[in-house]
Design an enzyme around this catalytic site. Sequence first.
Site, PDB file in Angstrom:
ATOM      1  N   VAL A  76       0.875  -1.176   0.000  1.00 49.52           N
ATOM      2  CA  VAL A  76       0.000   0.000   0.000  1.00 49.52           C
ATOM      3  C   VAL A  76       0.910   1.223   0.000  1.00 49.52           C
ATOM      4  O   VAL A  76       1.943   1.243   0.684  1.00 49.52           O
ATOM      5  CB  VAL A  76      -0.918   0.003   1.242  1.00 49.52           C
ATOM      6  N   GLU A  89       5.891 -15.063   2.495  1.00 50.44           N
ATOM      7  CA  GLU A  89       7.095 -14.794   3.266  1.00 50.44           C
ATOM      8  C   GLU A  89       7.035 -13.322   3.664  1.00 50.44           C
ATOM      9  O   GLU A  89       6.521 -12.494   2.926  1.00 50.44           O
ATOM     10  CB  GLU A  89       8.371 -15.014   2.450  1.00 50.44           C
ATOM     11  N   ASN A 149       9.826  -7.102   9.938  1.00 48.13           N
ATOM     12  CA  ASN A 149       8.614  -6.348   9.603  1.00 48.13           C
ATOM     13  C   ASN A 149       7.498  -6.681  10.593  1.00 48.13           C
ATOM     14  O   ASN A 149       6.547  -7.397  10.284  1.00 48.13           O
ATOM     15  CB  ASN A 149       8.182  -6.627   8.163  1.00 48.13           C
ATOM     16  N   TYR A 158      -0.701 -10.137   9.605  1.00 47.57           N
ATOM     17  CA  TYR A 158      -0.892 -11.514   9.150  1.00 47.57           C
ATOM     18  C   TYR A 158      -1.380 -12.408  10.289  1.00 47.57           C
ATOM     19  O   TYR A 158      -2.264 -13.254  10.084  1.00 47.57           O
ATOM     20  CB  TYR A 158       0.394 -12.067   8.534  1.00 47.57           C
TER      21      TYR A 158
END
EC number: 2.3.1.266
Length: 149
Positions: A65, A97, A102, A109
């Site tokens: 994004v 992955e 991050n 997730y």
Amino acid sequence: MTLADLDAVVAIEAGAYPFPWTRGNFVDSLAAGYEAWVLEGGGAVVGYYLAMVGVDEMHLLNVTVAVARQRQGLGVRLLDALDARCRELALPMLWLEVRASNERAIAVYLRRGFQPVGRRRGYYPAHQGREDAIVMNRRVPQEARDGLV
């Protein structure tokens, strides 16, 4: 996503990552027939995803994004669209992955039901050599067809 979208996509990619995909990576992905979708907002591309279809699975290769549009739920909208595409294609498993560093993406997730299932050592380029990737997956709920799931 089409070739006409690539200027916007490459600009978003370059703004979001220190080691962005190249225009050639996107061209190759489109030529290979990967699932490639853009999200538009205000008449402009604000995000995208690319994914590869496999046997009974989809592999998310890139979801991004635009930096100025992050934290507005657009990444979740892209993941919802990917889930819908998995259901359309009757693909019950989704893989990805993510950089081990991050934390924001990993948190998204995890909230979306992904589970860490492995680690790829030295998978991503980094300023100090290479960085590991966390491999994650999740089942994509399939709609019942003729009493079967």
